[in-house]
Scaffold this active site. Structure first.
Site, short mmCIF file in Angstrom:
data_model
loop_
_atom_site.label_atom_id
_atom_site.label_comp_id
_atom_site.label_asym_id
_atom_site.label_seq_id
_atom_site.Cartn_x
_atom_site.Cartn_y
_atom_site.Cartn_z
N GLY A 107 39.99 52.12 7.68
CA GLY A 107 38.83 51.98 8.55
C GLY A 107 38.98 50.85 9.54
N LYS A 128 45.85 44.87 10.85
CA LYS A 128 44.60 44.97 10.09
C LYS A 128 43.53 44.24 10.89
CE LYS A 128 43.07 44.33 5.31
NZ LYS A 128 43.46 43.82 3.98
N ASP A 140 32.90 47.95 11.56
CA ASP A 140 33.28 47.64 12.95
C ASP A 140 34.79 47.73 13.18
OD1 ASP A 140 34.14 45.46 11.54
OD2 ASP A 140 32.90 43.98 12.58
N GLY A 141 35.55 47.99 12.14
CA GLY A 141 37.00 48.11 12.32
C GLY A 141 37.69 46.77 12.53
N ARG A 191 50.46 43.11 9.01
CA ARG A 191 50.89 43.25 7.62
C ARG A 191 52.14 44.10 7.55
NH1 ARG A 191 46.57 45.06 3.09
NH2 ARG A 191 46.76 47.16 3.94
N ARG A 198 49.09 54.95 -1.36
CA ARG A 198 48.37 54.49 -2.55
C ARG A 198 48.09 55.65 -3.49
NH1 ARG A 198 44.89 50.90 0.78
NH2 ARG A 198 46.19 50.72 2.63
N ASP A 267 42.37 53.09 -4.51
CA ASP A 267 42.79 53.00 -3.10
C ASP A 267 43.52 51.69 -2.81
OD1 ASP A 267 39.97 52.18 -3.57
OD2 ASP A 267 40.13 51.40 -1.54
N ASN A 268 43.49 50.77 -3.75
CA ASN A 268 44.22 49.51 -3.56
C ASN A 268 45.43 49.44 -4.48
OD1 ASN A 268 42.38 48.65 -1.65
ND2 ASN A 268 41.10 47.57 -3.13
#
Ligand code: AMP
Ligand code: MG
Length: 508
Positions: A107, A128, A140-141, A191, A198, A267-268
């Site tokens: 996102g 990121k 807001d991204g 990153r 994932r 998801d992590n």
């Protein structure tokens, strides 16, 4: 001969800007389109480079001077997209705190592409905080500079401890504000990961019974990260087995240094066994197995001691998603047996790690019990995990005046005495010589960990004053965690009561 095309180039060049190439490849962009959204970063008002990780840039074979030039900074902040990038936001789903959350996806992160590093390893380069995507769900991204600094420090701390992790190539400020509880300076983290795939990436495909997609992702993973699995009779099981092993080792590594990930949602959970997504993480000061730092983890789901069980639970979700490809119902038993391998791998690495932390070379039956006895005394005596193991690394094999230093970590100090006697008997039984044992122990028991209050001070300074001097100061010690450097003795000790950070907000 001067051609019309050359004339156009000269006329258009100032408008189009010069060509920028970073030697990027785009293997993920070659996967089916439903795996991602093709999207460019949203430019920011006034990008400024805060920190470039020069040694990582060199590892990636990138030109550090160029990265600091206006063009380089524009790329790092997302204002220019290299001509060889095919930027995208990855789709994934996940279980958050045990509950199915459905589609999540990048996102606020955009993958620029991949670079083959100096060791021949393909590494993702991702921005990121690079602006909204179809996965932003009202967000807001963007990222605040605070969590960006925190992740930079944390991932470099993990890497220096020798623990698999995503890395941080750069931090930039955006010249814009983001609104969290209050306005904060916006930041972008560049990153680097061996992979951003994932458990939740498979779950995303499994949720719509997208068997072709699952097979395509399996092929991608095997090809890129697990080529040995292709040789196996059942490559899907072999892939799962390798992921189980890497994840078990990772969690054991975390626990040996007192690391709590904080949000081990599916998801992590990386499929290449890297520490992924540093949100409300923490390193334990006073040892207690139930320690949690995340303000949202009210029930201690992701406490220090819960991490192996949670990792195994996350891998079970992966096993479910892979089951059809592994052979369907007929393969249930083999998938379960593969998942069950987590426990033995975790225990073997964790126990071996404790064994090394105590300075033993020979393996004896009583060792695990002796290590757990120490952990129990640390818990009862509120002793600092890092200082206790580091203190032991400096003790001689005979009782000495130095014992007082370690006893003073315990409340009451006598709590550790009977244990020290047993430990020394055990060392004597293998004829351990002090100097070599101490140096072995000091190589596995860090003097420095990124304590919460230290990270918080650097974050506060970044948010409140856009000042990064504390971050810089920490990075000097972060890179050499197994040495006690003479400057800054205050960085090696636990927080004073008023400095303690009891909760960490995602604050993303
Ligand atoms: P995290 O807690 O950082 O692992 O993020 C969980 C999900 O929320 C992911 O899908 C993120 O992309 C999304 N997310 C987090 N922060 C933002 C943000 N500021 N804008 C849009 N999406 C976000
Ligand atoms: Mg995440």
């Amino acid at each position: 001969m001067f051609t019309l095309e050359m004339a156009w180039r000269i006329i258009l060049a100032p408008m189009m800007g010069n060509d920028i190439r970073m030697g990027l490849e785009n293997s993920y962009a070659a996967l089916p389109e439903r795996f991602f959204q093709s999207i460019r970063p949203t430019p920011v008002a006034a990008p400024a480079l805060v920190k470039l990780n020069e040694s990582l840039a060199e590892e990636l074979g990138l030109d550090t001077d160029w990265l600091q030039s206006p063009d380089g900074v524009a790329v790092l902040a997302g204002n220019r997209v290299p001509d060889d990038a095919r930027p995208l936001a990855m789709a994934y789903a996940g279980h958050q705190f045990g509950h199915w959350a459905g589609r999540l996806g990048d996102g606020r992160a955009i993958l620029l592409g991949e670079r083959i590093d100096q060791n021949g390893v393909r590494r993702d380069i991702q921005l990121k905080g690079a602006g909204p995507t179809i996965f932003s769900r009202g967000g807001d991204g963007r990222a605040s500079i605070g969590p960006v600094v925190r992740e930079y420090l944390a991932s470099e701390a993990m890497a220096a401890l020798g623990i698999p992790t995503t890395r941080a190539l750069a931090v930039a400020t955006s010249g814009e504000e983001v609104y969290r509880q209050r306005p904060e300076p916006g930041g972008i983290l560049v990153r680097v990961a061996e992979s951003h795939v994932r458990v939740g990436t498979f779950q995303y495909l499994a949720a719509t019974n997208d068997f072709d997609g699952i097979q395509a992702l399996i092929d991608y993973l095997v090809d890129r990260h697990y080529p040995q699995a292709a040789e196996h009779d059942n490559p899907v099981l072999a892939l799962l087995e390798q992921i189980v092993v890497r994840t078990a080792r990772l969690v054991a590594d975390w626990m040996l240094v007192g690391f709590i990930h904080g949000v081990m949602n599916t998801d992590n959970t990386s499929l290449v066994g890297e520490t992924l997504d540093f949100g409300p993480f923490g390193f334990i000061d006073e040892f207690h197995p139930d320690t949690v730092y995340s303000s949202i983890d009210r029930h201690g789901r992701y406490a220090w001691s819960q991490q192996p069980g949670i990792a195994a639970w996350n891998l079970a979700r992966l096993g479910e998603a892979l089951l059809p490809a592994a052979g369907g119902q007929a393969a249930t038993e083999s998938v379960n047996a593969t998942l069950a391998g987590f426990r033995s791998e975790f225990e073997s690495v964790f126990h071996q790690g404790l064994h090394s932390k105590l300075g033993f070379q020979e393996v004896r039956d009583e060792d695990v019990e002796l290590a757990f006895d120490l952990l129990g005394r640390m818990q009862r005596g509120s002793a600092d995990l890092t200082l206790t193991f580091r203190g032991l690394s400096e003790l001689p094999g005979q009782a000495s005046d130095q014992d007082q230093a370690i006893a003073s970590l315990f409340d009451p100090p006598e709590l550790i005495q009977p244990w020290l006697v047993r430990w020394r008997q055990r060392l004597a039984a293998e004829h351990s010589d002090d100097a070599s044992r101490q140096s072995r122990m000091q190589a596995v028991n860090p003097a420095f960990i990124l304590r919460n209050h230290l990270a918080q001070a650097a974050v506060d300074e970044a948010i409140e004053r856009c000042n990064f001097s504390k971050m810089e100061e920490l990075l000097e010690v972060i890179s050499r965690p197994f040495e006690q450097l003479p400057d800054h003795p205050e960085l090696y000790i636990p927080p004073r009561p008023e400095e303690r950070v009891l909760e960490t907000f995602c604050g993303t």
